[in-house]
Design an enzyme around this catalytic site. Structure first.
Site, PDB file in Angstrom:
ATOM      1  N   GLU A   7       1.176  -1.100  -0.325  1.00 29.76           N
ATOM      2  CA  GLU A   7      -0.381  -0.293  -0.555  1.00 29.76           C
ATOM      3  C   GLU A   7       0.904   1.537   0.175  1.00 29.76           C
ATOM      4  OE1 GLU A   7      -3.353   0.461   2.622  1.00 29.76           O
ATOM      5  OE2 GLU A   7      -4.243  -1.769   1.921  1.00 29.76           O
ATOM      6  N   GLU A  19      -4.964  -8.970   1.571  1.00 27.93           N
ATOM      7  CA  GLU A  19      -5.316  -8.289   2.285  1.00 27.93           C
ATOM      8  C   GLU A  19      -6.760  -8.399   2.651  1.00 27.93           C
ATOM      9  OE1 GLU A  19      -4.449  -5.132   4.467  1.00 27.93           O
ATOM     10  OE2 GLU A  19      -2.054  -5.036   4.225  1.00 27.93           O
TER      11      GLU A  19
HETATM   12  C1  NOJ Z   1      -3.786  -2.634   4.941  1.00 29.91           C
HETATM   13  C2  NOJ Z   1      -2.808  -2.056   5.512  1.00 29.91           C
HETATM   14  O1  NOJ Z   1      -1.536  -2.686   4.707  1.00 29.91           O
HETATM   15  C3  NOJ Z   1      -2.759  -3.321   7.198  1.00 29.91           C
HETATM   16  O2  NOJ Z   1      -1.266  -2.632   7.699  1.00 29.91           O
HETATM   17  C4  NOJ Z   1      -3.652  -2.609   7.836  1.00 29.91           C
HETATM   18  O3  NOJ Z   1      -3.798  -2.439   9.359  1.00 29.91           O
HETATM   19  C5  NOJ Z   1      -5.126  -2.906   7.171  1.00 29.91           C
HETATM   20  N1  NOJ Z   1      -5.116  -2.469   6.074  1.00 29.91           N
HETATM   21  C6  NOJ Z   1      -6.645  -2.809   7.961  1.00 29.91           C
HETATM   22  O4  NOJ Z   1      -6.793  -0.800   8.282  1.00 29.91           O
END
Ligand code: NOJ
Length: 432
Positions: free
Chosen positions: A160, A333
């Site tokens: 991200e 994710e």
């Molecule tokens: C995206 C991120 O990569 C991760 O670090 C985060 O905890 C989750 N989303 C949830 O917000």
């Protein structure tokens, strides 16, 4: 058709969010360890976290017990290189042991090289705004690849980047977004080259962006428009096409015409083995991001982070990304924050999360049935953990963590997910 036989059912975590052990065995701080207390809710800090650094064996046992086939974790750069040019053998040993234990448990280890925890020593010479950070990153990548690539096959360069180049908290200061973005893209391209050159075992390489997905709304937005919105350049550095068009397609998007050159593209655009994306919900804006979300309505289902539970999000996300980038897809994710606590019977009942998992996996199965080559799903997250500026109050885990005692409790949703894995998605049809 359903889920392919070799489908990679897994879970994901990130070093800064679970490891703790911030100064153990020679590690130096990352920018997240030194953020002023008022930047994080309740003054929480990742310094101790879930203390996975000391509890990792127990955590691998849980992974094994749940039957996960894959586990994505990130490497703490400052654990491996506490200072420039200085490799920390104990830091590397930690990841070596983790990889060995995962393989022994029959779990595919997947490594994210950068999940936001920039070493303070890199931030000090300018962070991602400076080209020097990218050079230091490659030195680090080479060390990790050399140490782990005889056993690790799956590599993600960045997680991200939308967030860490736009959000000031990630380095404690403002960024020149375009400059930092260009440096990250160049670092990505060169890292792919480093991985392919030095890997001891044929690697599979990708990039894990934040997945934005606009889903069609009957009568208001048709599929073609939703797809256009999904890759809208109006989202700028927060969007997907800003990053992925140069990286995967070798195309410079309009907003980056003044930033990237065709020469840059030669470095940035490297062959990818898959398309990876983190996706939690769909949005739908008629004109541009920031406008009213057409999928929202009063009292709509939401998670503890306030994120909407939107229908068919992973269906549209995987379909649109496959159609644009033509690479096999893995969800790196997806998950649900819930107000979990240990109940009077000593268990954590989290039916909302279970329901959410059922929905997203049904979406995925539909996409697969229609021919989208999805080969893995990694739930966020294995453990409750440090949710960045939200601290520890937000719980995303399949496993509950009591931060005072570090006791782990397997939530109901984890047992449900374990059954999904065991039946390769077969049990999902029960409620259909
Ligand atoms: C995206 C991120 O990569 C991760 O670090 C985060 O905890 C989750 N989303 C949830 O917000």
């Amino acid at each position: 058709m359903g889920f392919p036989k070799e489908f990679l059912w897994g879970a994901a975590t990130a070093s800064a969010q679970i490891e703790g052990g911030w100064d153990k065995d020679g590690r130096t701080p990352s920018v997240w360890d030194v953020l002023p207390a008022d930047k994080i809710e309740n003054g929480d800090s990742p310094r101790e976290g879930c203390n996975h650094y000391e509890h990792w064996r127990e955590d691998v046992d849980i992974i094994k017990r749940l039957g996960l086939k894959a586990y994505r974790f990130s490497i703490s750069w400052s654990r491996v290189l506490p200072r420039r040019g200085e490799v920390n053998p104990k830091g590397l040993q930690f990841y070596n042991d983790l990889v060995d234990a995962l393989l022994e448990a029959g779990v595919e280890p997947m490594v994210t090289l950068f999940h936001w925890d920039l070493p303070v020593w890199v931030a000090e010479f300018g962070g991602w705004d400076s080209g020097e950070a990218a050079i230091a990153f490659l030195e680090y990548v080479k060390v990790v690849v050399d140490a782990l690539s005889d056993r690790v096959r799956y590599w993600f360069t960045f997680n991200e980047p939308q967030c860490f180049v736009t959000d000031v908290t990630n380095e404690g200061r403002d960024h020149d977004v375009k400059r930092a973005g260009r440096n990250v893209m160049l670092a990505h391209g060169r890292a792919v080259e480093v991985i392919r050159t030095y890997a001891h075992k044929s690697p599979l390489v990708g990039f894990a962006p934040m997945g934005m997905c606009a889903a069609p709304v009957p009568g208001v937005m048709d599929e073609a428009l939703a797809k256009e919105m999904t890759f809208s350049q109006a989202a700028g550095a927060m969007g997907m096409s800003w990053w992925l068009d140069p990286i995967i397609l070798g195309v410079i998007p309009e907003p980056l015409k003044d930033t990237l050159s065709e020469d840059d593209i030669k470095t940035i655009c490297q062959p990818h083995d898959f398309f990876a994306g983190n996706c939690y919900f769909a949005v739908n804006y008629l004109k541009r991001p920031g406008r009213e979300n057409l999928l929202a309505f009063p009292g709509m289902p939401k998670s503890a982070t306030g994120w909407p539970v939107t229908p068919a999000c992973l269906y549209w996300f995987t379909k649109f990304c496959w159609e644009r980038y033509r690479l096999p897809v893995i969800i790196t994710e997806n998950g649900f924050a819930n107000t979990d606590f240990i109940m009077l019977d000593g268990k954590v009942h989290d039916p909302q999360r279970e329901d959410y998992i059922r929905r997203v996996l049904a979406d995925l199965e539909k996409a697969i049935d229609e021919g989208v080559p999805v080969f893995g799903y990694l739930h966020w997250s294995l453990l409750d953990n440090f949710e960045w500026t939200h601290g520890f109050d937000i719980r995303f885990g399949l496993v509950y963590v009591d931060y005072k005692t570090q006791k782990r409790t397997i939530k109901d949703s984890a047992l449900f997910y374990a059954n999904v894995i065991k039946t390769n998605g077969g049990c999902l049809t029960e409620l259909k």
